[in-house]
Design a protein around this motif. Sequence first.
Motif, PDB file in Angstrom:
ATOM      1  N   GLN A  14       0.831  -1.199   0.000  1.00  0.00           N
ATOM      2  CA  GLN A  14       0.000   0.000   0.000  1.00  0.00           C
ATOM      3  C   GLN A  14       0.867   1.251   0.000  1.00  0.00           C
ATOM      4  N   PHE A  15       1.949   1.232   0.771  1.00  0.00           N
ATOM      5  CA  PHE A  15       2.906   2.345   0.789  1.00  0.00           C
ATOM      6  C   PHE A  15       3.451   2.591  -0.617  1.00  0.00           C
ATOM      7  N   ASP A  40       0.686   3.953  -2.941  1.00  0.00           N
ATOM      8  CA  ASP A  40       0.421   5.365  -2.653  1.00  0.00           C
ATOM      9  C   ASP A  40       1.477   6.278  -3.279  1.00  0.00           C
ATOM     10  N   LYS A  41       2.704   5.773  -3.418  1.00  0.00           N
ATOM     11  CA  LYS A  41       3.782   6.578  -4.010  1.00  0.00           C
ATOM     12  C   LYS A  41       3.602   6.785  -5.513  1.00  0.00           C
ATOM     13  N   GLU A  51       1.272   8.234  -6.827  1.00  0.00           N
ATOM     14  CA  GLU A  51       0.732   9.585  -6.994  1.00  0.00           C
ATOM     15  C   GLU A  51       1.852  10.588  -7.251  1.00  0.00           C
TER      16      GLU A  51
END
Length: 180
Positions: free
Chosen positions: A53-54, A57-58, A60
């Motif tokens: 998930q980390f 999210d990156k 973006e």
Amino acid sequence: MNFPVLETERLILRQLKIEDAQAMYIYASNDDVTKYVLWDSHTSSEQTKQFLQFMIDKYEQENYAWAVTLKDSDEFIGTIDYVMFNKEERIGEIGYAVSHLYWGKGYMSEAAQAIVHYGFAKLNLERIQARCFAENIGSERVMQKIGMVYEGTMRKAKFSKGTYYDLKMYSILREEANLS
């Protein structure tokens, strides 16, 4: 960012997705796989999901982290990414991890060649480098197979998991790469 999907003879390199968690956990929890990386073995599938998930999210931001999948089955076997990307200086550094079930089959060399080509052709990089712990012969072989040149060993250059490690540095320059 419109994330680039890369295709090689045997692989598809695509954006990571949360559905990759179980396959990633299989290798991310294996001490043989994590022996020569900077992160500790994952102790739960939840930890792997949080890591994924980390990374998702990156996306973006400008994040070039690919899932390495087998072309014929879409099976997730590892990751490869630009762990460092400096647009102004036009330098990138690649890093990778592959499941122990697929070691010695040339998959990571194939994936690395693809993102090196992408780095020179699309990201306009001048230099692409990679580093590995001096003992990591498999990773060093990947660097050699894709045409990187050994620049030297940086002594005790990385403190990880309670120990100092020597790092071998390899690189390839734009003029050395076959961009055809």
